[in-house]
Write a protein that holds these residues in place. Structure first.
Motif, PDB file in Angstrom:
ATOM      1  N   GLN A 295       0.939  -1.154   0.154  1.00  0.00           N
ATOM      2  CA  GLN A 295       0.228   0.585  -0.184  1.00  0.00           C
ATOM      3  C   GLN A 295       0.979   1.360   0.118  1.00  0.00           C
ATOM      4  O   GLN A 295       0.401   2.236  -0.627  1.00  0.00           O
ATOM      5  CB  GLN A 295      -0.920  -0.179   1.283  1.00  0.00           C
ATOM      6  CG  GLN A 295      -1.863  -1.312   1.100  1.00  0.00           C
ATOM      7  CD  GLN A 295      -2.789  -1.555   2.252  1.00  0.00           C
ATOM      8  OE1 GLN A 295      -3.112  -0.291   2.982  1.00  0.00           O
ATOM      9  NE2 GLN A 295      -3.016  -2.805   3.168  1.00  0.00           N
ATOM     10  N   ALA A 296       2.169   1.314   0.878  1.00  0.00           N
ATOM     11  CA  ALA A 296       2.957   2.743   0.859  1.00  0.00           C
ATOM     12  C   ALA A 296       3.294   2.279  -0.083  1.00  0.00           C
ATOM     13  O   ALA A 296       3.583   3.788  -1.393  1.00  0.00           O
ATOM     14  CB  ALA A 296       3.899   2.403   1.931  1.00  0.00           C
ATOM     15  N   ILE A 297       3.921   1.341  -1.481  1.00  0.00           N
ATOM     16  CA  ILE A 297       4.599   1.908  -3.162  1.00  0.00           C
ATOM     17  C   ILE A 297       3.450   1.817  -3.604  1.00  0.00           C
ATOM     18  O   ILE A 297       3.452   3.078  -4.764  1.00  0.00           O
ATOM     19  CB  ILE A 297       4.435   0.344  -3.064  1.00  0.00           C
ATOM     20  CG1 ILE A 297       5.811   0.095  -2.480  1.00  0.00           C
ATOM     21  CG2 ILE A 297       5.217   0.597  -4.700  1.00  0.00           C
ATOM     22  CD1 ILE A 297       7.121  -0.872  -2.514  1.00  0.00           C
ATOM     23  N   ASP A 298       2.063   1.769  -3.426  1.00  0.00           N
ATOM     24  CA  ASP A 298       1.145   2.213  -4.651  1.00  0.00           C
ATOM     25  C   ASP A 298       1.122   2.897  -4.513  1.00  0.00           C
ATOM     26  O   ASP A 298       0.939   4.229  -5.227  1.00  0.00           O
ATOM     27  CB  ASP A 298      -0.360   1.488  -4.010  1.00  0.00           C
ATOM     28  CG  ASP A 298       0.325   0.018  -5.107  1.00  0.00           C
ATOM     29  OD1 ASP A 298       1.026  -0.218  -5.669  1.00  0.00           O
ATOM     30  OD2 ASP A 298      -0.525  -1.340  -4.578  1.00  0.00           O
ATOM     31  N   GLN A 299       0.521   3.678  -3.126  1.00  0.00           N
ATOM     32  CA  GLN A 299       0.698   5.393  -2.717  1.00  0.00           C
ATOM     33  C   GLN A 299       1.278   5.845  -2.514  1.00  0.00           C
ATOM     34  O   GLN A 299       1.393   7.916  -2.053  1.00  0.00           O
ATOM     35  CB  GLN A 299      -0.313   5.586  -1.325  1.00  0.00           C
ATOM     36  CG  GLN A 299      -1.899   4.283  -1.761  1.00  0.00           C
ATOM     37  CD  GLN A 299      -2.411   4.830  -0.436  1.00  0.00           C
ATOM     38  OE1 GLN A 299      -3.033   6.008  -0.064  1.00  0.00           O
ATOM     39  NE2 GLN A 299      -2.521   2.886   0.170  1.00  0.00           N
ATOM     40  N   GLN A 300       2.557   5.160  -2.590  1.00  0.00           N
ATOM     41  CA  GLN A 300       4.124   6.516  -2.651  1.00  0.00           C
ATOM     42  C   GLN A 300       3.838   7.074  -1.129  1.00  0.00           C
ATOM     43  O   GLN A 300       3.983   8.760  -1.061  1.00  0.00           O
ATOM     44  CB  GLN A 300       4.291   8.021  -4.117  1.00  0.00           C
ATOM     45  CG  GLN A 300       4.812   6.790  -4.388  1.00  0.00           C
ATOM     46  CD  GLN A 300       6.071   5.970  -4.740  1.00  0.00           C
ATOM     47  OE1 GLN A 300       6.955   6.633  -4.654  1.00  0.00           O
ATOM     48  NE2 GLN A 300       6.912   4.559  -3.686  1.00  0.00           N
ATOM     49  N   LEU A 301       3.649   6.656  -0.452  1.00  0.00           N
ATOM     50  CA  LEU A 301       3.282   6.842   1.252  1.00  0.00           C
ATOM     51  C   LEU A 301       4.311   6.557   1.531  1.00  0.00           C
ATOM     52  O   LEU A 301       4.022   5.956   2.686  1.00  0.00           O
ATOM     53  CB  LEU A 301       2.477   7.462   1.989  1.00  0.00           C
ATOM     54  CG  LEU A 301       1.321   7.993   1.025  1.00  0.00           C
ATOM     55  CD1 LEU A 301      -0.082   8.021   1.809  1.00  0.00           C
ATOM     56  CD2 LEU A 301       1.541   9.563   1.563  1.00  0.00           C
ATOM     57  N   CYS A 302       6.363   6.721   1.145  1.00  0.00           N
ATOM     58  CA  CYS A 302       7.106   5.656   1.520  1.00  0.00           C
ATOM     59  C   CYS A 302       7.353   5.796   2.843  1.00  0.00           C
ATOM     60  O   CYS A 302       7.834   5.348   4.550  1.00  0.00           O
ATOM     61  CB  CYS A 302       8.205   6.224   1.301  1.00  0.00           C
ATOM     62  SG  CYS A 302       7.820   5.071  -0.736  1.00  0.00           S
ATOM     63  N   GLU A 303       7.382   6.816   4.126  1.00  0.00           N
ATOM     64  CA  GLU A 303       7.537   7.718   5.343  1.00  0.00           C
ATOM     65  C   GLU A 303       6.770   7.072   5.940  1.00  0.00           C
ATOM     66  O   GLU A 303       6.715   6.780   7.109  1.00  0.00           O
ATOM     67  CB  GLU A 303       7.640   8.743   5.827  1.00  0.00           C
ATOM     68  CG  GLU A 303       6.475   9.792   5.239  1.00  0.00           C
ATOM     69  CD  GLU A 303       6.169  10.042   3.906  1.00  0.00           C
ATOM     70  OE1 GLU A 303       5.542  11.279   3.782  1.00  0.00           O
ATOM     71  OE2 GLU A 303       6.311   9.418   2.290  1.00  0.00           O
ATOM     72  N   PHE A 304       5.669   6.669   6.159  1.00  0.00           N
ATOM     73  CA  PHE A 304       4.159   6.210   6.324  1.00  0.00           C
ATOM     74  C   PHE A 304       4.349   4.518   6.306  1.00  0.00           C
ATOM     75  O   PHE A 304       3.420   3.879   6.804  1.00  0.00           O
ATOM     76  CB  PHE A 304       3.309   6.350   6.276  1.00  0.00           C
ATOM     77  CG  PHE A 304       3.033   7.675   6.395  1.00  0.00           C
ATOM     78  CD1 PHE A 304       3.482   9.165   8.037  1.00  0.00           C
ATOM     79  CD2 PHE A 304       2.659   8.924   5.221  1.00  0.00           C
ATOM     80  CE1 PHE A 304       2.838  10.039   7.762  1.00  0.00           C
ATOM     81  CE2 PHE A 304       2.571   9.905   5.570  1.00  0.00           C
ATOM     82  CZ  PHE A 304       3.165  10.447   7.010  1.00  0.00           C
ATOM     83  N   ALA A 305       5.141   3.719   5.701  1.00  0.00           N
ATOM     84  CA  ALA A 305       5.054   2.375   5.945  1.00  0.00           C
ATOM     85  C   ALA A 305       4.986   2.203   6.642  1.00  0.00           C
ATOM     86  O   ALA A 305       4.092   1.155   7.202  1.00  0.00           O
ATOM     87  CB  ALA A 305       6.848   2.564   5.122  1.00  0.00           C
ATOM     88  N   PRO A 306       5.942   2.005   8.023  1.00  0.00           N
ATOM     89  CA  PRO A 306       5.538   1.666   9.709  1.00  0.00           C
ATOM     90  C   PRO A 306       4.127   1.655  10.064  1.00  0.00           C
ATOM     91  O   PRO A 306       3.640   0.740  10.795  1.00  0.00           O
ATOM     92  CB  PRO A 306       6.513   2.347  10.211  1.00  0.00           C
ATOM     93  CG  PRO A 306       7.442   3.081   9.632  1.00  0.00           C
ATOM     94  CD  PRO A 306       6.339   3.538   8.160  1.00  0.00           C
ATOM     95  N   ILE A 307       3.050   2.655  10.158  1.00  0.00           N
ATOM     96  CA  ILE A 307       2.126   2.417   9.812  1.00  0.00           C
ATOM     97  C   ILE A 307       1.139   1.334   8.897  1.00  0.00           C
ATOM     98  O   ILE A 307      -0.105   0.615   9.280  1.00  0.00           O
ATOM     99  CB  ILE A 307       1.422   3.660   9.840  1.00  0.00           C
ATOM    100  CG1 ILE A 307       2.525   4.798  10.428  1.00  0.00           C
ATOM    101  CG2 ILE A 307      -0.186   4.386   9.608  1.00  0.00           C
ATOM    102  CD1 ILE A 307       1.946   6.894   9.972  1.00  0.00           C
ATOM    103  N   PHE A 308       1.788   1.307   7.704  1.00  0.00           N
ATOM    104  CA  PHE A 308       0.679   0.225   6.934  1.00  0.00           C
ATOM    105  C   PHE A 308       1.296  -0.966   7.450  1.00  0.00           C
ATOM    106  O   PHE A 308       0.415  -1.753   7.259  1.00  0.00           O
ATOM    107  CB  PHE A 308       0.735   1.068   5.690  1.00  0.00           C
ATOM    108  CG  PHE A 308       0.585   1.961   4.761  1.00  0.00           C
ATOM    109  CD1 PHE A 308      -0.786   2.381   4.467  1.00  0.00           C
ATOM    110  CD2 PHE A 308       1.314   2.634   4.550  1.00  0.00           C
ATOM    111  CE1 PHE A 308      -1.199   3.127   3.753  1.00  0.00           C
ATOM    112  CE2 PHE A 308       0.829   4.529   3.849  1.00  0.00           C
ATOM    113  CZ  PHE A 308      -0.559   4.326   3.374  1.00  0.00           C
TER     114      PHE A 308
END
Length: 674
Positions: A295-308
């Motif tokens: 999900q982090a890759i698909d939305q490019q919200l990488c800094e929030f990867a730990p949350i996903f």
């Protein structure tokens, strides 16, 4: 030939036989010469020679039924000097000195505790945590909810002394937010999505006191692994990847990627897989993809990867996996790095691989790491498929990648099209439950447990094995009926169930378009052939099927899938046929689909001992249930074959299996098999 003590000896050999090692030492590929070992029959003399010589071409898949033995540091503190700890040939002091996987590591760097323990996390409300919440993307927490949470936290800070707002348990913080004394009251469970809930916890958690200390590593050695069957499986995969590496650059190390996405905590499983393949001399890269990172890759919200990650890991889990980034900061940093720039660094690593290994756990988690949930339901084979899966499929189709996996990594390899039908992926389900209630479409990861309902992915897994449905832990968990049911319901021709500590090795297409398959390891591979089967046509009637052809192959036996899609079984000519003349006689048994009972296998064994042409076993009835009991009838015909190989293992070919509600066939099952 089928003596009275045969069965116990057979089962011991089948699933525990490889503990007796004596002077055995596996010759492991370390890209240098080593000596022949006559006992193991698996030899690597140099980096470009085969483990086991065959004429079937390159290996494309290694499909492992789970249950591989491991020489692990976990729980081995008392075995620092002594050998034979948890399938280790030597004590860990020597292993750390002599296994190339651990070069530069000291005993103080490694965990020898029996299990990983997680600390109790604490939370605080301060200006910094409030700013973290403000910085959250609205894709994680909607603006209206975020404003309400921040307003509440500010009110709390004004009403409470600072000392009361740190070191809180999560329950205490949840109760504080729900308090009516300070408005607005917030019921987190009702008002926040699970993703927003994870984002809030991530923002409020306090740093660990041990954050500056390096984490202890979980070590696993294959070089010093005492179990010959597991060693042979590792070696088979390694040799296959070595061939791919040599084709690119002769003499180079094979590069193997490991995917631990099937685990609820993929960080925890990284070390053991990483060091196992390092121990073999391979160049190893951990591919940190999992459902949250997808999900982090698909939305490019990488800094929030730990949350996903936390949000995804806690779905269908019986434990809480929040804040793993604090326990595994080095691995969490790798996730973020691989996510950035549309996962360009991850994609580059995938293109360099000679082999990829999918670990055990939950196959749905593997699948959802590479496709969107919508792709499970889509009629298009391309909808929702990630760029990472496209790259892997391309590498595999071009013959540049060997795909392997154990347990969940077995099941997830299935997929693609067979005679115009999608090949499904088994998600879960108990054999008896599946016979009674059938399968439902997977809807996210669910814990696997006895009595679990049947679930499947209609459009299949990752699509690296199109010849039929795959299943794992097979004889150990009595999965014969569940495999038959999914093969029948989906309309495909074949199913393959792989026992624990056993691999189905698949070779790439030969010149005539055929594919050869063979068995390596301690157990067998159960094969379903439904081409001539007759399925109950009444949709509302209880499940009933007749004339399923079944086979069970051990090491030394093989299969050939012709270009036309016909399956041919070859039992080893070194094994002995049953000498008992076949007669009209029925052997009966109760509860032959109970996990751990091996009673399906025992029933066929008894048929061979007595020369019976028929075996009938019941499933038993669930407690406090009026659901139907089923009978499984196994028939020998003139072309059936039962053999015992040189190690005393039972193989059979071309038996017939009927399944129907019991007692529709009129036979009273009195448990002849004790």
């Amino acid at each position: 030939m089928f003596g009275s003590n045969f069965l116990n000896k057979y089962l011991n050999r089948q699933f525990e036989r490889s503990s007796a090692i004596g002077s055995f030492t596996l010759c492991v590929l370390s890209l240098s010469a080593c000596s022949t070992n006559q006992e193991s029959k698996h030899v690597v003399l140099s980096s470009n020679q085969n483990v086991t010589q065959t004429n079937y071409g390159d290996v494309s898949n290694v499909i492992i039924g789970g249950g591989m033995r491991s020489c692990s540091s976990m729980g081995s503190k008392e075995f620092m000097q002594e050998a034979n700890s948890r399938y280790c040939l030597q004590g860990w002091s020597k292993i750390l000195r002599e296994d190339i996987a651990f070069t530069g590591l000291k005993a103080s760097d490694v965990s020898f505790e029996p299990a990983i323990t997680h600390p109790a996390f604490s939370y605080r409300i301060d200006a910094s945590s409030i700013e973290k919440i403000r910085a959250l993307s609205e894709q994680l927490m909607a603006k209206q909810i975020k404003d309400k949470v921040i307003a509440k936290l500010i009110q709390v800070r004004e009403a409470k002394p600072e000392t009361a707002l740190s070191g809180m348990s999560w329950k205490a913080l949840v109760d504080l937010l729900a308090s009516q004394d300070i408005s607005p009251a917030i019921q987190l469970k009702n008002e926040l999505s699970t993703l927003a809930h994870s984002a809030l916890r991530h923002s409020l958690v306090e740093p660990l006191e041990t954050a500056t200390q390096p984490r202890l590593l979980q070590a696993r050695s294959v070089k010093f692994l005492s179990d010959r069957s597991s060693s042979a499986i590792y070696q088979t995969f390694l040799e296959a990847t070595q061939r791919k590496a040599d084709q690119k650059q002769p003499g180079s190390k094979p590069k193997i990627g490991i995917v631990t996405a099937s685990a609820e905590n993929p960080f925890n499983d990284r070390d053991i897989s990483y060091y196992a393949f390092k121990s073999l001399g391979a160049d190893v890269v951990w591919l940190p993809i999992e459902g949250g990172l997808r999900q982090a890759i698909d939305q490019q919200l990488c800094e929030f990867a730990p949350i996903f990650y936390a949000d995804y890991a806690n779905r269908g889990s019986l434990r809480d996996y929040s804040h793993m980034d604090l326990l595994y900061p080095d691995l969490a940093a790798q996730q973020i790095a691989f996510c950035k720039n549309n996962a360009s660094a991850l994609n580059q690593e995938l293109m360099k691989l000679d082999g990829i290994f999918f670990t055990g756990g939950n196959q749905t988690r593997h699948l959802e790491s590479f496709i969107t949930k919508q792709a499970m339901y889509s009629v298009s084979s391309s909808d929702g498929v990630s760029e990472q899966l496209r790259l892997l499929r391309k590498q595999y189709a071009e013959g540049r990648l060997v795909v392997a996996g154990s347990s969940a990594g077995d099941a997830v390899q299935s997929g693609g099209q067979w005679r115009g039908r999608p090949v499904p992926m088994i998600g879960g389900g108990d054999s008896v439950k599946v016979l009674r209630h059938g399968y439902g479409q997977i809807d996210g990861p669910e814990p696997e447990a006895p009595g679990a309902k049947g679930s499947f992915a209609k459009n299949g897994g990752l699509g690296f094995f199109r010849f039929g449905v795959l299943d794992s832990h097979f004889s150990q968990r009595a999965r014969e009926a569940r495999l038959v049911r999914l093969v029948a319901d989906s309309g495909v021709d074949y199913g393959f169930g792989v026992d624990e500590n056993t691999a189905l090795v698949v070779h790439a297409s030969a010149a005539d378009g055929s594919h050869h398959m063979r068995v390596v390891g301690a157990g067998g591979v159960f094969v379903v052939d439904a081409r001539q089967a007759k399925l109950q046509s009444e949709k509302l009637a209880a499940f009933k099927i007749e004339n399923i052809m079944i086979h069970y192959l051990n090491q030394g036996d093989s299969l050939t899938m012709t270009q036309a899609g016909d399956l041919q079984v070859q039992l080893s000519s070194d094994s002995k046929k049953s000498s008992q003349p076949m007669m009209k006689q029925a052997i009966t048994a109760e509860r032959i689909q109970d996990s751990g009972s091996f009673r399906f296998l025992k029933l066929i064994q008894k048929m061979g001992e007595d020369g019976a042409d028929k075996g009938i076993g019941s499933t038993g009835r669930e407690q406090n249930s009026d659901a139907s009991e089923f009978a499984l009838t196994i028939r020998r015909t003139s072309d059936s074959e039962l053999r015992i190989n040189t190690e005393g293992n039972l193989s059979y070919a071309r038996l017939r299996l009927d399944i129907a509600p019991y007692p529709s066939n009129g036979v009273v099952i009195d448990n002849t098999l004790r």
